[in-house]
Design a protein around this motif. Structure first.
Motif, PDB file in Angstrom:
ATOM      1  N   ASN A  31       0.816  -1.373  -0.023  1.00 57.73           N
ATOM      2  CA  ASN A  31       0.003  -0.050  -0.080  1.00 57.73           C
ATOM      3  C   ASN A  31       0.794   1.341  -0.078  1.00 57.73           C
ATOM      4  OD1 ASN A  31      -2.326  -1.269   0.137  1.00 57.73           O
ATOM      5  ND2 ASN A  31      -3.041  -0.436   1.763  1.00 57.73           N
ATOM      6  N   ASP A  34      -3.706   4.189   1.152  1.00 60.94           N
ATOM      7  CA  ASP A  34      -4.967   3.389   1.117  1.00 60.94           C
ATOM      8  C   ASP A  34      -5.320   2.761  -0.326  1.00 60.94           C
ATOM      9  OD1 ASP A  34      -5.367   5.686  -0.330  1.00 60.94           O
ATOM     10  OD2 ASP A  34      -7.086   6.368   0.670  1.00 60.94           O
ATOM     11  N   LYS A  35      -4.316   2.623  -1.099  1.00 60.60           N
ATOM     12  CA  LYS A  35      -4.337   2.048  -2.374  1.00 60.60           C
ATOM     13  C   LYS A  35      -2.883   1.547  -2.819  1.00 60.60           C
ATOM     14  CE  LYS A  35      -5.140   5.577  -5.062  1.00 60.60           C
ATOM     15  NZ  LYS A  35      -5.439   6.641  -6.305  1.00 60.60           N
ATOM     16  N   GLN A  39      -2.049   0.201  -8.505  1.00 59.27           N
ATOM     17  CA  GLN A  39      -3.301   0.884  -8.838  1.00 59.27           C
ATOM     18  C   GLN A  39      -2.894   2.372  -9.121  1.00 59.27           C
ATOM     19  OE1 GLN A  39      -6.598   0.688  -6.247  1.00 59.27           O
ATOM     20  NE2 GLN A  39      -7.591   2.666  -6.935  1.00 59.27           N
ATOM     21  N   TYR A  40      -1.812   2.970  -8.460  1.00 60.38           N
ATOM     22  CA  TYR A  40      -1.559   4.296  -8.939  1.00 60.38           C
ATOM     23  C   TYR A  40      -0.884   4.256 -10.362  1.00 60.38           C
ATOM     24  CZ  TYR A  40      -1.661   5.980  -4.070  1.00 60.38           C
ATOM     25  OH  TYR A  40      -1.892   6.380  -2.839  1.00 60.38           O
ATOM     26  N   GLU A  43      -3.643   4.003 -12.930  1.00 63.49           N
ATOM     27  CA  GLU A  43      -4.606   5.053 -12.912  1.00 63.49           C
ATOM     28  C   GLU A  43      -3.882   6.015 -13.690  1.00 63.49           C
ATOM     29  OE1 GLU A  43      -7.136   4.877  -8.648  1.00 63.49           O
ATOM     30  OE2 GLU A  43      -5.162   5.861  -8.833  1.00 63.49           O
ATOM     31  N   HIS A  67      -7.812  -7.720  -7.368  1.00 64.92           N
ATOM     32  CA  HIS A  67      -7.838  -6.537  -7.159  1.00 64.92           C
ATOM     33  C   HIS A  67      -8.748  -5.808  -7.999  1.00 64.92           C
ATOM     34  CE1 HIS A  67      -7.105  -2.507  -5.114  1.00 64.92           C
ATOM     35  NE2 HIS A  67      -6.576  -2.161  -6.285  1.00 64.92           N
ATOM     36  N   ASP A  90     -14.974   3.812  -4.355  1.00 58.51           N
ATOM     37  CA  ASP A  90     -13.648   3.466  -4.333  1.00 58.51           C
ATOM     38  C   ASP A  90     -13.386   2.115  -4.711  1.00 58.51           C
ATOM     39  OD1 ASP A  90     -13.221   6.295  -3.857  1.00 58.51           O
ATOM     40  OD2 ASP A  90     -12.581   5.852  -1.925  1.00 58.51           O
ATOM     41  N   VAL A  91     -14.143   1.274  -4.219  1.00 54.82           N
ATOM     42  CA  VAL A  91     -14.168  -0.215  -4.284  1.00 54.82           C
ATOM     43  C   VAL A  91     -14.492  -0.729  -5.990  1.00 54.82           C
ATOM     44  CG1 VAL A  91     -15.015  -2.694  -3.912  1.00 54.82           C
ATOM     45  CG2 VAL A  91     -14.100  -0.973  -1.991  1.00 54.82           C
ATOM     46  N   CYS A  94     -12.101   0.457  -8.799  1.00 49.89           N
ATOM     47  CA  CYS A  94     -10.839  -0.312  -9.322  1.00 49.89           C
ATOM     48  C   CYS A  94     -11.152  -1.463 -10.240  1.00 49.89           C
ATOM     49  CB  CYS A  94     -10.402  -1.438  -8.051  1.00 49.89           C
ATOM     50  SG  CYS A  94     -10.028  -0.363  -6.413  1.00 49.89           S
ATOM     51  N   HIS A 277      -2.906  13.810   1.472  1.00 53.88           N
ATOM     52  CA  HIS A 277      -4.350  13.110   1.291  1.00 53.88           C
ATOM     53  C   HIS A 277      -5.203  13.947   2.069  1.00 53.88           C
ATOM     54  CE1 HIS A 277      -7.097   9.844   2.106  1.00 53.88           C
ATOM     55  NE2 HIS A 277      -6.494   9.169   1.132  1.00 53.88           N
TER      56      HIS A 277
END
Length: 295
Positions: A31, A34-35, A39-40, A43, A67, A90-91, A94, A277
Motif C-alpha cells: 500500500n 489506502d491504495k 493501482q497508482y 490510474e 484487486h 472507491d471499491v 478499481c 491526502h
C-alpha cells in the motif's frame, strides 16, 4: 501519427529488495496509504488516455487480478450502509479504470523478455511501458508527457530524470543531445547500463516510463537469438543500438518518482502521499511535526 492506446506493465519481479514483506504479498500490492502501488500506475496510464493495459505477472501474483475485478460480496455489504457510500465508490472504481489483461512470464528472464510476452497484445501499435516498481506522482501524467513527445517526433521515447552522481552507477547513463526550442525532449544516442565512473555520459537515467514503437519486439527477438551468455538481455542495450541509429528520444519528465522495490522508497511514498491526502493530510502533518521533536 497513431495514438498510443495500449500499455504494458511488467510486474513479474520477485521483490527481493523488500523481503520478507514480499514473500506472500507481491511488492506491487504494497500500500501507499489506502491504495496498492499497482493501482497508482494503472490510474496514471488511464489518465494518459490508455484504453487497454496488459500486466505481466508470474506465479503467486493472482491477488493483482482479484484487486482489479469486482468483489460482489463486499460491494453488496457496502451498498447496505449509507455511511459507506464513498468506500463503495472507491471499491467499484478499481474494476473500471481501464480494460486490464494479465499474462504470466513463465521464466524470470528480465525486462526485455517480459515485454516480449506482450507482443500479440500490442500488435502493430505504439505502446507505453510503465515499470511495476515505479510510482510517479504528477499533475500531468508522465505517460501523457511521453505520448506527446512520441506524437511530436514519431520515435520511441524513454522517460528520464537526472540522478545524483553517486547513484548513477545503480541505473544507466545516457548520451543525449538537446533539441533547440524543446526544453525537455532530447536525442538519445547511447546508453550504458550500470556505468563505471569513467563511463558516465550524463546524469540522466531511464526511470520507469517508455513509449515504444512495435518494432521493438523484432529487436528483442533478435537480441535473444544472439545473446549467447548466461546473462539476461538488457533492454537498455537495445535502446542504445536504437539511439546509435537515430531512432530514440529521451524526455526529461516532470514528476516525483518513488521506487516501490526499495524499503526507503516505500516509506517516502507513504509519507508524501499521506501529507497530500484529503482525509488524513492535516492530521499526519501535525503528527510528523511532533514526532521529529523527539529525535
Amino acid at each position: 501519427m497513431q495514438k498510443v492506446r495500449k500499455a504494458i506493465i511488467p510486474a513479474a519481479g520477485l521483490g527481493t529488495r523488500v523481503l520478507p514483506a514480499s514473500k506472500s504479498v507481491p511488492k506491487e500490492m504494497l500500500n501507499i496509504v489506502d491504495k496498492p502501488a499497482i493501482q497508482y500506475i494503472v490510474e496514471e496510464a488511464a489518465a494518459a488516455g490508455i484504453e487497454d493495459i496488459l500486466i505481466i505477472t508470474n506465479r503467486g501474483k493472482g491477488v493483482m487480478e482479484d484487486h482489479f475485478d469486482h468483489s460482489f460480496e463486499l460491494e453488496a455489504q457496502l451498498e447496505g450502509n449509507p455511511s459507506k457510500a464513498k468506500l463503495l465508490e472507491d471499491v467499484k472504481a478499481c474494476s473500471n479504470i481501464a480494460n486490464i489483461y494479465f499474462v504470466r512470464q513463465k521464466e524470470t528472464k528480465g525486462l526485455a523478455h517480459a515485454l516480449l510476452c506482450g507482443k500479440s497484445f500490442v500488435g502493430n501499435e505504439p505502446f507505453a511501458v510503465l515499470y511495476g516498481d515505479d510510482v510517479i506522482v504528477s499533475k500531468d501524467p508522465v505517460t501523457a508527457q511521453l505520448c506527446r513527445c512520441y506524437e511530436k517526433y514519431g520515435k520511441s521515447v524513454v522517460g528520464v530524470n537526472e540522478v545524483p552522481e553517486e547513484l548513477i552507477k545503480l541505473y544507466c547513463t545516457l548520451g543525449v543531445e538537446p533539441i533547440e526550442g524543446d526544453e525537455r525532449a532530447m536525442k538519445c544516442n547511447k546508453i550504458i547500463e550500470k556505468p563505471k565512473p569513467d563511463e558516465i555520459l550524463s546524469l540522466y537515467a531511464i526511470l520507469g516510463r517508455n513509449v515504444l514503437t512495435p518494432d521493438i519486439f523484432d529487436k528483442i527477438e533478435e537480441g535473444l537469438k544472439t545473446n549467447d551468455t548466461d546473462h539476461e538481455l538488457y533492454l537498455t542495450d537495445i535502446f542504445s543500438d536504437m539511439g546509435a541509429k537515430g531512432e530514440l528520444m529521451a524526455y526529461d519528465f516532470d514528476g516525483k518518482r518513488f521506487d516501490m522495490g526499495n524499503k526507503l522508497g516505500i516509506m517516502k511514498a507513504n509519507c508524501e502521499v499521506a501529507l497530500d491526502h484529503p482525509e488524513i493530510g492535516d492530521g499526519f502533518k501535525e503528527y510528523l511535526k511532533e514526532l521529529v521533536k523527539t529525535f
